[in-house]
Motif scaffolding. Sequence first.
Motif, PDB file in Angstrom:
ATOM      1  N   LYS A 180     -10.409  25.907  -5.896  1.00 49.08           N
ATOM      2  CA  LYS A 180     -11.177  24.802  -5.298  1.00 49.08           C
ATOM      3  C   LYS A 180     -11.306  23.623  -6.258  1.00 49.08           C
ATOM      4  O   LYS A 180     -11.373  22.475  -5.818  1.00 49.08           O
ATOM      5  N   LYS A 181     -11.333  23.921  -7.530  1.00 49.14           N
ATOM      6  CA  LYS A 181     -11.449  22.839  -8.523  1.00 49.14           C
ATOM      7  C   LYS A 181     -10.161  22.028  -8.597  1.00 49.14           C
ATOM      8  O   LYS A 181     -10.193  20.822  -8.848  1.00 49.14           O
ATOM      9  N   GLY A 182      -9.027  22.692  -8.389  1.00 51.30           N
ATOM     10  CA  GLY A 182      -7.741  21.991  -8.330  1.00 51.30           C
ATOM     11  C   GLY A 182      -7.291  21.347  -9.617  1.00 51.30           C
ATOM     12  O   GLY A 182      -6.414  20.472  -9.606  1.00 51.30           O
ATOM     13  N   GLN A 183      -7.862  21.784 -10.754  1.00 47.27           N
ATOM     14  CA  GLN A 183      -7.521  21.148 -12.032  1.00 47.27           C
ATOM     15  C   GLN A 183      -6.317  21.836 -12.685  1.00 47.27           C
ATOM     16  O   GLN A 183      -6.373  22.328 -13.814  1.00 47.27           O
ATOM     17  N   LEU A 223      -7.522  25.108   1.846  1.00 48.58           N
ATOM     18  CA  LEU A 223      -6.895  24.474   0.687  1.00 48.58           C
ATOM     19  C   LEU A 223      -5.384  24.291   0.827  1.00 48.58           C
ATOM     20  O   LEU A 223      -4.746  23.696  -0.043  1.00 48.58           O
ATOM     21  N   GLN A 224      -4.804  24.803   1.906  1.00 42.14           N
ATOM     22  CA  GLN A 224      -3.358  24.785   2.066  1.00 42.14           C
ATOM     23  C   GLN A 224      -2.788  23.368   1.986  1.00 42.14           C
ATOM     24  O   GLN A 224      -1.846  23.103   1.231  1.00 42.14           O
ATOM     25  N   SER A 231      -4.160  20.480   0.806  1.00 42.98           N
ATOM     26  CA  SER A 231      -4.409  19.759  -0.444  1.00 42.98           C
ATOM     27  C   SER A 231      -3.603  20.311  -1.623  1.00 42.98           C
ATOM     28  O   SER A 231      -3.232  19.564  -2.528  1.00 42.98           O
ATOM     29  N   LEU A 232      -3.318  21.626  -1.605  1.00 38.23           N
ATOM     30  CA  LEU A 232      -2.610  22.222  -2.736  1.00 38.23           C
ATOM     31  C   LEU A 232      -1.092  22.279  -2.541  1.00 38.23           C
ATOM     32  O   LEU A 232      -0.356  22.520  -3.504  1.00 38.23           O
ATOM     33  N   ALA A 233      -0.621  22.047  -1.318  1.00 35.78           N
ATOM     34  CA  ALA A 233       0.812  22.144  -1.029  1.00 35.78           C
ATOM     35  C   ALA A 233       1.695  21.342  -1.996  1.00 35.78           C
ATOM     36  O   ALA A 233       2.759  21.829  -2.402  1.00 35.78           O
ATOM     37  N   PRO A 234       1.307  20.126  -2.397  1.00 35.24           N
ATOM     38  CA  PRO A 234       2.148  19.375  -3.341  1.00 35.24           C
ATOM     39  C   PRO A 234       2.296  20.053  -4.708  1.00 35.24           C
ATOM     40  O   PRO A 234       3.195  19.685  -5.484  1.00 35.24           O
ATOM     41  N   LYS A 235       1.435  21.010  -5.004  1.00 34.82           N
ATOM     42  CA  LYS A 235       1.481  21.684  -6.310  1.00 34.82           C
ATOM     43  C   LYS A 235       2.255  23.005  -6.265  1.00 34.82           C
ATOM     44  O   LYS A 235       2.371  23.689  -7.278  1.00 34.82           O
ATOM     45  N   PHE A 236       2.788  23.353  -5.099  1.00 39.46           N
ATOM     46  CA  PHE A 236       3.472  24.637  -4.955  1.00 39.46           C
ATOM     47  C   PHE A 236       4.790  24.674  -5.733  1.00 39.46           C
ATOM     48  O   PHE A 236       5.581  23.725  -5.699  1.00 39.46           O
ATOM     49  N   VAL A 237       5.011  25.779  -6.410  1.00 38.64           N
ATOM     50  CA  VAL A 237       6.317  26.125  -6.970  1.00 38.64           C
ATOM     51  C   VAL A 237       6.702  27.414  -6.268  1.00 38.64           C
ATOM     52  O   VAL A 237       5.997  28.416  -6.373  1.00 38.64           O
TER      53      VAL A 237
END
Length: 249
Positions: free
Chosen positions: A122-125, A152-153, A155-161
């Motif tokens: 949730k913090k996304g840091q 969170l799917q 908002s976090l999608a751009p950070k997926f590897v």
Amino acid sequence: MQPTRLFTALSVLIFNVSAHAAEVSVAVAANFTAPMKTIAAEFAKDTGHQAKPSYGSSGKFYAQIKNGAPFQMFLSADDETPAKLVQEGMAVADSRTTYAIGTLVLWSAQPGYVDAKGEVLKKGQFNKIALANPKLAPYGKAAVEVLTGMGLQTSLAPKFVQGENIAQTWQFASTGNAELGFVALSQVMKEGKIASGSGWIVPAKLHTPIRQDAVILTNGKGNPAAEALLKYLKSEKAKAIIKSYGYEI
């Protein structure tokens, strides 16, 4: 007993054991690599049969089996793929059985990085989070379900590897290419606890159960080693090994 007669008796015994010993080629979901290595060794000692495992993603194995890969048995990371193979006539119907129920963990190679409730998400840091391809790997599908349920799917999608299987996903997280990764508990557990780094064992209620089924493929029908391995997976010895890697039975 005379030496000659003893030698003859031992020769007959060895011949009988080797005559009944067989080999089975097994496609094994990547998350089950560590326990399968132990099980294969114990299986050989206890039965004389040999299990020859290959490890990879369940989705890719399905495609390979459909295209004629000579596997005789399949230990999948889900229950849908073996069921599909049965329906398509490529697996023995009454051989399908659940050998383990997988546990998902959010893990980081850094000690103290992941808290006990997964609030780090949730913090996304963080810059990158690794997960297996949800179209090919059930653990990746479960990870997406967890993130979607937490809202969170998107908002976090751009950070997926994305790893093609859970083994590659663990590699991304273990090398630090991603600060976080959704991996199988079996990959990071040793002696009943997370061996290194930090992790949040995801509550099972947050995703569809990762029910892992085994099935004998049509190539393995009648192979005594395949039948023996299926039976061995249900033995107390094998169950103890499976549980020691964080699976439920």
